[in-house]
Write a protein that holds these residues in place. Sequence first.
Motif, PDB file in Angstrom:
ATOM      1  N   CYS A  86       0.840  -1.190   0.000  1.00 22.98           N
ATOM      2  CA  CYS A  86       0.000   0.000   0.000  1.00 22.98           C
ATOM      3  C   CYS A  86       0.878   1.245   0.000  1.00 22.98           C
ATOM      4  O   CYS A  86       1.793   1.372   0.822  1.00 22.98           O
ATOM      5  N   CYS A  91       0.192   4.954   4.826  1.00 23.63           N
ATOM      6  CA  CYS A  91       1.246   3.932   4.759  1.00 23.63           C
ATOM      7  C   CYS A  91       2.586   4.553   4.384  1.00 23.63           C
ATOM      8  O   CYS A  91       3.626   4.184   4.950  1.00 23.63           O
ATOM      9  N   CYS A 127      -4.664   3.012  -1.214  1.00 22.35           N
ATOM     10  CA  CYS A 127      -5.162   2.753   0.140  1.00 22.35           C
ATOM     11  C   CYS A 127      -6.148   1.590   0.123  1.00 22.35           C
ATOM     12  O   CYS A 127      -7.063   1.553  -0.696  1.00 22.35           O
ATOM     13  N   CYS A 131      -5.919   2.019   7.184  1.00 17.49           N
ATOM     14  CA  CYS A 131      -4.883   3.011   7.499  1.00 17.49           C
ATOM     15  C   CYS A 131      -4.440   2.924   8.961  1.00 17.49           C
ATOM     16  O   CYS A 131      -3.292   3.241   9.274  1.00 17.49           O
TER      17      CYS A 131
HETATM   18  S1  FES Z   1      -2.997   4.305   3.276  1.00 18.46           S
HETATM   19 FE1  FES Z   1      -2.451   2.225   3.436  1.00 18.46          FE
HETATM   20  S2  FES Z   1      -4.253   1.301   4.142  1.00 18.46           S
HETATM   21 FE2  FES Z   1      -4.819   3.395   3.886  1.00 18.46          FE
END
Ligand code: FES
Length: 163
Positions: A86, A91, A127, A131
């Motif tokens: 991700c 992330c 994503c 998060c």
């Molecule tokens: S930014 Fe990675 S899960 Fe939302």
Amino acid sequence: MSGLKFTLKDDDIKNVREICVSFNHDSEKLLSILSKVQKLFGFLPPEVQNLVAAELKIQISEVLDTINFYSFLTAKAKARHPISICTGNACLARGADNILEAFKNELNLDVDKLSEDGEFSLIYSRCIGACGLAPVVMIDEEMYGNLTDKDIPSILRKYNTTD
Ligand code: FES
């Protein structure tokens, strides 16, 4: 990376045969059989096409025609275990770059490439809605969160089927 060397393991052969048996080796059910078999590997390499043709006692050309006709079937190589890193904001803020580097180093693999044994590929993902667990990685259907680069070797060992 050079060409993918796909190797049918004993379990793979058994699983493909079981699918053919579950359809009574009925060549009329070729589409359903190929669809199920593709779920095992993510794609239908020539070795698998040959096995299905032999099991159903049909020509390989019939198998190929079916694969070529239906867009959801593919003979194009995909990893058995795609690794999605991700790269959403949360992330990235919590070290997704380090996680990516750790996977690249452990697997000696670049993003959007396939490992020589066909086991792994590395891909970026947006994503994935977890998060709070950043940084997050998906391997197959399994999610790994709160990762550090130290976690990567032990995670990969779970997928090492050569032992
Ligand atoms: S930014 Fe990675 S899960 Fe939302």
